[in-house]
Scaffold this active site. Structure first.
Site, short mmCIF file in Angstrom:
data_model
loop_
_atom_site.label_atom_id
_atom_site.label_comp_id
_atom_site.label_asym_id
_atom_site.label_seq_id
_atom_site.Cartn_x
_atom_site.Cartn_y
_atom_site.Cartn_z
N SER A 162 0.68 -1.52 0.40
CA SER A 162 -0.51 0.31 -0.05
C SER A 162 0.57 0.93 -0.11
O SER A 162 1.79 1.09 0.93
CB SER A 162 -0.93 0.00 1.10
OG SER A 162 -1.37 1.19 1.72
N HIS A 197 -1.12 -1.08 -4.38
CA HIS A 197 -2.56 -1.03 -3.64
C HIS A 197 -2.25 0.62 -3.73
O HIS A 197 -1.40 0.81 -2.64
CB HIS A 197 -2.60 -2.01 -2.51
CG HIS A 197 -3.66 -2.15 -2.15
ND1 HIS A 197 -4.29 -2.57 -2.56
CD2 HIS A 197 -4.26 -1.26 -0.53
CE1 HIS A 197 -5.88 -2.34 -1.61
NE2 HIS A 197 -5.43 -1.42 -0.33
N ASP A 231 -4.56 2.91 -1.93
CA ASP A 231 -5.33 4.06 -0.60
C ASP A 231 -6.24 4.74 -0.65
O ASP A 231 -5.58 6.19 -1.24
CB ASP A 231 -5.42 3.67 0.64
CG ASP A 231 -5.15 2.55 0.99
OD1 ASP A 231 -6.06 1.36 0.93
OD2 ASP A 231 -3.84 1.82 1.50
N MET A 274 -9.13 7.83 -0.40
CA MET A 274 -9.78 8.19 0.75
C MET A 274 -10.26 9.92 0.46
O MET A 274 -9.90 10.43 -0.15
CB MET A 274 -9.06 8.04 2.02
CG MET A 274 -8.30 6.80 2.72
SD MET A 274 -7.38 6.94 3.85
CE MET A 274 -6.82 5.14 4.24
N HIS A 298 -8.13 0.81 -4.38
CA HIS A 298 -9.20 0.60 -3.25
C HIS A 298 -10.30 2.00 -2.42
O HIS A 298 -9.51 2.81 -2.02
CB HIS A 298 -8.49 -0.08 -1.78
CG HIS A 298 -9.32 -0.23 -0.68
ND1 HIS A 298 -8.67 -0.65 0.78
CD2 HIS A 298 -10.58 0.08 -0.69
CE1 HIS A 298 -9.96 -0.27 1.28
NE2 HIS A 298 -10.96 -0.24 1.37
N MET A 348 -12.64 3.92 -1.51
CA MET A 348 -12.92 4.87 0.48
C MET A 348 -13.17 5.56 0.41
O MET A 348 -13.36 6.70 0.71
CB MET A 348 -12.00 4.14 1.75
CG MET A 348 -11.50 2.65 2.24
SD MET A 348 -10.15 3.14 2.72
CE MET A 348 -8.49 2.74 1.31
N MET A 356 -10.66 -6.47 5.30
CA MET A 356 -10.12 -4.95 5.92
C MET A 356 -10.18 -6.23 7.58
O MET A 356 -11.59 -6.27 8.24
CB MET A 356 -11.19 -3.94 6.13
CG MET A 356 -11.11 -3.10 4.78
SD MET A 356 -10.01 -2.10 4.05
CE MET A 356 -8.97 -2.09 5.62
N GLY A 388 -8.57 4.18 6.69
CA GLY A 388 -8.69 5.20 6.49
C GLY A 388 -7.10 5.67 8.12
O GLY A 388 -7.13 6.65 6.81
N PHE A 389 -6.46 4.27 7.70
CA PHE A 389 -5.15 4.95 8.32
C PHE A 389 -4.16 3.46 7.94
O PHE A 389 -5.02 2.15 8.43
CB PHE A 389 -4.75 5.12 9.17
CG PHE A 389 -5.56 6.69 10.14
CD1 PHE A 389 -5.07 7.54 9.29
CD2 PHE A 389 -7.34 7.30 10.64
CE1 PHE A 389 -6.59 8.97 9.56
CE2 PHE A 389 -8.27 8.11 10.43
CZ PHE A 389 -7.55 9.35 10.09
N GLY A 390 -2.69 3.93 7.86
CA GLY A 390 -2.02 2.83 8.11
C GLY A 390 -1.36 2.72 9.55
O GLY A 390 -1.25 3.59 10.04
N ASP A 402 -6.26 -6.51 4.05
CA ASP A 402 -6.27 -5.29 4.35
C ASP A 402 -5.85 -4.46 5.83
O ASP A 402 -6.91 -4.91 6.28
CB ASP A 402 -6.93 -4.78 3.13
CG ASP A 402 -6.38 -3.03 3.03
OD1 ASP A 402 -5.15 -2.34 3.37
OD2 ASP A 402 -6.76 -2.06 2.65
N GLY A 428 -2.88 -4.37 9.37
CA GLY A 428 -2.36 -4.61 10.10
C GLY A 428 -1.43 -5.89 9.89
O GLY A 428 -0.66 -6.90 10.56
N GLY A 465 1.51 -1.93 4.51
CA GLY A 465 1.87 -0.03 3.89
C GLY A 465 3.14 -0.90 4.89
O GLY A 465 4.27 -0.58 4.64
N SER A 466 2.95 -0.14 6.09
CA SER A 466 3.90 0.53 7.34
C SER A 466 4.78 -1.48 7.02
O SER A 466 6.09 -0.34 7.43
CB SER A 466 3.48 0.12 8.21
OG SER A 466 2.07 0.03 8.89
C1 DX5 Z 1 -6.67 1.44 5.69
C2 DX5 Z 1 -6.23 0.79 4.14
C3 DX5 Z 1 -4.71 -0.21 4.49
C4 DX5 Z 1 -3.54 0.20 4.71
C5 DX5 Z 1 -2.29 -0.63 5.45
O1 DX5 Z 1 -7.24 1.73 5.05
O2 DX5 Z 1 -7.29 0.67 3.67
O3 DX5 Z 1 -3.94 -0.11 2.83
O4 DX5 Z 1 -3.01 1.45 4.61
O5 DX5 Z 1 -1.79 -0.45 6.24
P1 DX5 Z 1 -0.79 -1.07 6.93
O6 DX5 Z 1 -0.31 -2.30 6.41
O7 DX5 Z 1 0.06 -0.27 7.56
O8 DX5 Z 1 -2.14 -1.64 8.12
ZN ZN Z 2 -6.48 -0.31 1.22
#
Ligand code: DX5
Ligand code: ZN
Length: 220
Positions: A9, A34, A36, A38, A67, A69, A138, A143-145, A176, A178, A198-199
Site C-alpha cells: 500500500s 495497492h 488507497d 480516501m 481501493h 474508500m 479489512m 482510514g489509516f495505515g 488489508d 495490520g 503498507g507499514s
Molecule cells: C487502510 C488501508 C490500508 C492500509 C494498510 O484504510 O486500506 O491499505 O494503508 O496499511 P498497514 O499495512 O500499515 O496497516
Molecule cells: Zn487498502
C-alpha cells in the site's frame, strides 16, 4: 490454492517521491500496487485522486489495485479506470446498489472488487460473489495505515474462502490492514491469497523493501 500475491500500500510511501517509490516496490518484488483512495467522508482521512493515479501509472507495468474508500463512488469509476486502475474495489456501504456499481466497473473495462469493513458481515457480498474478481477483507477499520490487525476477521476470511470455492470462480481474497510477518501466516491459513501491507513493506527505507516483501510470503 494459488500463489500468494503481495500488494504494497503506497499509503506508507514517501509522497514527495511517489513515482520512484512505486518503481522501487515493483523492483523489490511486489505483485500489485495497492492505492488507497480516501475522501474524508466515508473514512476520516484524505489521500489521492485519479490525477495522482495517472501521474504514477508510468512508474511500473504491475496491476494497480485501487481501493476506493469514497462515497458516493459511482461517479468516479470511469475516471479511475481511465487513469490506469486495473482493479477497482468498492465498499458495499458506499452506494445503494452494489450490483450496479460492479457492472459499471466492468463496463469501464477493469476488474471489480468488494471490500468488507470489520463490522460488515460476509453475507454483504454473498449475492455478488459470481460477479466479483476480488473480495477484500479489512483487518483494520479503514482510514489509516499502521493499525493493529483485528484477529476476529480471520473467521470472515475463512467464510469468504468457502464462498469463493463454492462458486467455482477465480476470485482473489485479499486482506488489508495490520499485515506483517506475524499476521500474514494467519491470513494465508484462513484462505487469503493477496496480502496488502503498507507499514510492513515501507519500514526501514528502500534498501529493506525486497526483504520486507519476502518476509510476508509463505514459508519465509
Ligand atoms: C487502510 C488501508 C490500508 C492500509 C494498510 O484504510 O486500506 O491499505 O494503508 O496499511 P498497514 O499495512 O500499515 O496497516
Ligand atoms: Zn487498502
Amino acid at each position: 490454492m494459488s500463489r500468494v500475491l503481495i500488494a504494497p500500500s503506497i499509503l506508507s510511501a514517501d509522497f514527495a517521491r511517489l513515482g520512484e517509490e512505486v518503481a522501487a516496490i515493483a523492483a523489490a518484488g511486489a505483485d500489485f500496487i495497492h492505492v488507497d483512495v480516501m475522501d474524508g467522508h466515508f473514512v476520516p482521512n484524505l489521500t489521492i485522486g485519479p490525477m495522482v493515479v495517472k501521474a504514477i501509472r508510468g512508474a511500473t507495468d504491475l496491476p494497480f489495485d485501487v481501493h476506493l474508500m469514497i462515497s458516493p463512488v459511482d461517479a468516479y469509476i470511469d475516471e479511475f479506470a481511465a487513469a490506469g486502475a486495473n482493479i477497482l474495489t468498492v465498499h458495499p456501504e458506499a452506494g445503494p446498489h452494489l450490483h450496479r456499481t460492479i457492472q459499471r466497473i466492468k463496463g469501464a473495462g477493469v476488474k471489480a472488487g468488494a471490500a468488507l469493513n470489520p463490522a460488515t458481515p460476509a453475507s454483504a457480498i454473498e449475492a455478488a460473489i459470481e460477479d466479483l474478481d476480488l473480495v477484500l477483507v479489512m483487518s483494520v477499520n479503514p482510514g489509516f495505515g499502521g493499525q493493529k490487525f483485528i484477529t476476529s476477521q480471520l473467521k470472515k476470511i475463512e467464510a469468504i474462502r468457502k464462498l469463493i470455492d463454492a462458486s467455482g470462480k477465480s476470485v482473489h481474497l485479499e486482506v488489508d490492514g495490520g499485515v506483517d510477518p506475524n499476521t500474514a501466516p494467519l491470513a494465508i491459513e484462513a484462505g487469503a491469497d493477496v496480502l496488502v501491507a503498507g507499514s510492513a513493506v515501507f519500514r526501514g527505507g528502500e534498501s529493506q523493501y525486497a526483504a520486507n516483501i519476502a518476509a510476508l510470503r509463505p514459508g519465509s
